[in-house]
Design an enzyme around this catalytic site. Structure first.
Site, PDB file in Angstrom:
ATOM      1  N   LYS A 131      35.638  37.060  35.281  1.00 27.88           N
ATOM      2  CA  LYS A 131      35.995  38.446  34.991  1.00 27.88           C
ATOM      3  C   LYS A 131      36.016  38.654  33.483  1.00 27.88           C
ATOM      4  O   LYS A 131      36.368  37.755  32.716  1.00 27.88           O
ATOM      5  CB  LYS A 131      37.368  38.737  35.593  1.00 27.88           C
ATOM      6  CG  LYS A 131      37.795  40.199  35.544  1.00 27.88           C
ATOM      7  CD  LYS A 131      39.082  40.382  36.345  1.00 27.88           C
ATOM      8  CE  LYS A 131      39.523  41.849  36.378  1.00 27.88           C
ATOM      9  NZ  LYS A 131      40.688  42.048  37.257  1.00 27.88           N
ATOM     10  N   SER A 206      40.348  45.593  40.367  1.00 28.07           N
ATOM     11  CA  SER A 206      39.499  45.753  39.205  1.00 28.07           C
ATOM     12  C   SER A 206      38.501  44.614  39.011  1.00 28.07           C
ATOM     13  O   SER A 206      37.711  44.631  38.077  1.00 28.07           O
ATOM     14  CB  SER A 206      40.381  45.866  37.956  1.00 28.07           C
ATOM     15  OG  SER A 206      41.144  44.683  37.768  1.00 28.07           O
ATOM     16  N   SER A 207      38.522  43.602  39.919  1.00 31.39           N
ATOM     17  CA  SER A 207      37.571  42.489  39.819  1.00 31.39           C
ATOM     18  C   SER A 207      36.307  42.776  40.625  1.00 31.39           C
ATOM     19  O   SER A 207      35.707  41.876  41.214  1.00 31.39           O
ATOM     20  CB  SER A 207      38.221  41.192  40.318  1.00 31.39           C
ATOM     21  OG  SER A 207      39.429  40.912  39.656  1.00 31.39           O
ATOM     22  N   ILE A 227      46.962  41.810  39.902  1.00 25.75           N
ATOM     23  CA  ILE A 227      48.364  42.209  39.741  1.00 25.75           C
ATOM     24  C   ILE A 227      48.814  43.074  40.913  1.00 25.75           C
ATOM     25  O   ILE A 227      49.985  43.084  41.261  1.00 25.75           O
ATOM     26  CB  ILE A 227      48.603  42.942  38.407  1.00 25.75           C
ATOM     27  CG1 ILE A 227      50.101  43.089  38.115  1.00 25.75           C
ATOM     28  CG2 ILE A 227      47.917  44.305  38.383  1.00 25.75           C
ATOM     29  CD1 ILE A 227      50.421  43.639  36.739  1.00 25.75           C
ATOM     30  N   GLY A 228      47.873  43.798  41.542  1.00 26.14           N
ATOM     31  CA  GLY A 228      48.233  44.657  42.660  1.00 26.14           C
ATOM     32  C   GLY A 228      47.155  44.710  43.725  1.00 26.14           C
ATOM     33  O   GLY A 228      47.079  45.677  44.484  1.00 26.14           O
ATOM     34  N   GLY A 229      46.293  43.662  43.762  1.00 24.58           N
ATOM     35  CA  GLY A 229      45.227  43.620  44.759  1.00 24.58           C
ATOM     36  C   GLY A 229      43.850  43.375  44.187  1.00 24.58           C
ATOM     37  O   GLY A 229      42.856  43.439  44.914  1.00 24.58           O
ATOM     38  N   SER A 230      43.736  43.083  42.890  1.00 23.01           N
ATOM     39  CA  SER A 230      42.438  43.066  42.210  1.00 23.01           C
ATOM     40  C   SER A 230      41.560  41.866  42.513  1.00 23.01           C
ATOM     41  O   SER A 230      40.406  41.828  42.086  1.00 23.01           O
ATOM     42  CB  SER A 230      42.638  43.173  40.691  1.00 23.01           C
ATOM     43  OG  SER A 230      43.084  44.457  40.347  1.00 23.01           O
TER      44      SER A 230
END
Length: 556
Positions: A131, A206-207, A227-230
């Site tokens: 990433k 975001s990944s 951090i929240g599902g990335s």
């Protein structure tokens, strides 16, 4: 330099870094109406037979064939680099390219093998993608910010340095969502990444650059952050396995990030790929470097063997078909029934989870993320004058007029105490499963969807879209409670003829009705992969990967 000039410069640099001999001629590229391109290089004769074979191998097979001398490291890197170039033309997953340095590295590894008759380490000659937020020496780390163009990393982050020492070859970095804080992968600097299974859908975020490249097999294995599902949402969106470790297991030293100093809910770095054995191979090789000696935030916990953390024999799983607020869409429920059925056929116990799930997790997460009132993000954008993408502004409450009042210190403390209470209650119910599982054993893992919906159409997070903006997923309580969590594909895909909208529906909440009403045209989601999460307890990365392998075997 204006932000628009930065965009022009950066995109030109990226374009020039793609070798012309690997680019597909425009007249051979498919029409935009061809949505599923995940295996196009295999079926459209865009690669040589050797390149097709190499890029469809597992990491274990690549390492074996490289160590035996059947393939050189150079040949392997060239195959994946060629496929990554085609991926870029079709999907836009790349942010940085370092093919020349990767090939030079591969040549040095080939020479080492010839001269010494052995490999340099357990990952000898394995290409790897990362990433964009990971520092790789000699490459820029922009994280999609226009103001950061020209900032070149002077050294590798701890993770990359450890993997490089084990023989891995970094060869590309991948695109991210703006500020890292969105469920899609788009920013002004690099543009939007597409899902290879259906290019009208997002690969997640975001990944998402990483998941798009891996799903296209433009890289054998890679690394994302979460951090929240990335990691978990992109993995579910693109038919991949993934691992979100508990904080403190994988070093974050040398990464760019958002919310620096925010410790209430922490981002972690984890592997993504096509096979849980590949992820275990990476984690074992990385942990053998004893990263706690390079980063004080890493817990000094050596990697454990699968047989030491998960006894032989059937597992005990619990499952969740949504949460208290939202019901999953029809294809997800169909795939969940399939997974449960296959696991039971394989001899595993699967029971319903009836316990707590941190109902306010989503609200608390956003409170933690917005405690600075957006000061960090606004400052970074102001360096170039770059505007904030609307989706991020809406999620993080960054009102253009600046009218948002961030949570107070007192509210933040209250949230942190509430988080701790959720963690204790969750643990108590998990331990009590020895009673309610019907086996006399505590459950090994918890299976649940990644979100109530599949990979969404592009722009779904835009305020004016019919989707509105949904920060509600099933991916918030795990980072809040620091739980080791994996992702796995069900092996099923959305089918418009089978996955029809529900004729009757009793909503669990007003939000449930809104989410339900989005699934009116099944054709919109055609072919979308259906993936799930597997939740373990804190610092149980080895056990989670061992369970993922058991699940994979059951779903064959």
């Amino acid at each position: 330099m204006s932000w628009k000039q930065a965009v022009e410069i950066k995109r030109r640099q990226r374009e020039f870094s793609l070798p012309g001999q690997w680019l597909v001629a425009p007249d051979r590229l498919p029409s935009d109406t061809l949505l599923d391109v995940h295996d196009l290089p295999d079926t459209a004769y865009l690669l040589s037979d050797d390149e097709v074979r190499i890029t469809n191998c597992s990491c274990k097979e690549i390492l074996h064939n490289t160590a035996s001398g059947e393939w050189t490291s150079r040949k392997v890197v060239e195959a994946f680099a060629h496929r990554a170039v085609i991926a870029q033309q079709l999907l836009n997953p790349l942010s940085e390219v370092c093919f020349a340095a990767a090939l030079e590295h591969a040549d040095s590894l080939d020479k080492y093998l010839r001269d010494n008759g052995k490999t340099i380490g357990p990952l000898h000659g394995l290409p790897m993608s990362f990433k964009d937020s990971c520092d790789i020496q000699g490459l820029e780390t922009t994280m999609g910010y226009c103001a950061w163009v020209g900032r070149t990393a002077e050294k590798d982050c701890v993770l990359v340095a450890s993997l490089r020492k084990a023989g891995a070859i970094p060869f590309v970095k991948t695109n991210v969502g703006h500020t890292l804080m969105m469920g899609e992968t788009v920013n002004h600097l690099f543009g939007r990444s597409l899902n290879p299974w259906n290019r009208s859908l997002t690969p997640g975020g975001s990944s998402g650059g990483e998941s798009a490249l891996l799903a296209f097999r433009g890289s054998p294995v890679g690394w994302g952050t979460d951090i929240g599902g990335s990691i978990r949402l992109p993995a579910a969106s693109c038919n991949l396995y993934g691992l979100r470790p508990s904080p403190g297991r994988v070093s974050y030293r040398g990464l760019a990030d958002t919310f620096l100093g925010q410790e209430a809910v922490r981002s972690t770095l984890g592997p993504m790929g096509h096979d849980p054995q590949d992820l275990e191979l990476l984690m074992a090789a990385y942990m053998s470097s004893e990263p706690w000696n390079q980063d004080p935030d890493v817990i000094p916990l050596a990697w454990r063997r699968a047989e030491d953390v998960l006894p032989a024999g059937p597992c005990v799983f619990a499952y969740i078909d949504g949460d208290e607020l939202v019901t999953p869409h029809p294809p997800i429920l169909r795939a969940l029934d399939h997974v449960i059925g296959r696991l039971r056929e394989a001899g595993h116990t699967v029971v319903r989870w009836e316990g707590p799930l941190a109902r306010d997790a989503g609200r608390m997460m956003v409170d933690f993320w917005t405690a600075d009132g957006g000061e960090e993000i606004r400052r970074r954008l102001a360096e170039s004058g770059e505007p904030l993408i609307d989706e991020v502004a809406q999620l993080l409450r960054l009102d253009p007029e600046g009218s948002f009042t961030p949570p107070s210190v007192a509210q933040t403390w209250k949230n942190q105490n509430e988080r701790n209470e959720y963690a204790r209650t969750f643990l108590d119910h998990w331990q009590d499963s020895a009673r309610w599982s019907g086996t006399g054993r505590t459950i090994d893992g918890l299976i649940l969807p990644a979100a109530p919906f599949l990979a969404r159409p592009h722009g779904a997070d835009m305020p004016e879209s019919r989707f509105g903006m949904f920060e509600h997923t099933y991916a918030n309580f795990q980072p809040l409670l620091q739980l080791s969590t994996g992702s796995f594909p069900s092996g099923l895909f959305q089918d418009p003829e089978v996955d029809i909208p529900r004729a009757e529906f009793e909503p669990r909440s007003k939000l449930d009705q809104r989410v339900h009403d989005l699934y009116t045209d099944p054709e919109e989601w055609r072919g979308a992969p259906i993936g799930f999460q597997l939740v373990g307890r804190r610092l149980e990365e080895e056990k989670v990967l061992a369970m993922l392998l058991r699940i994979k075997d059951a779903l064959r």
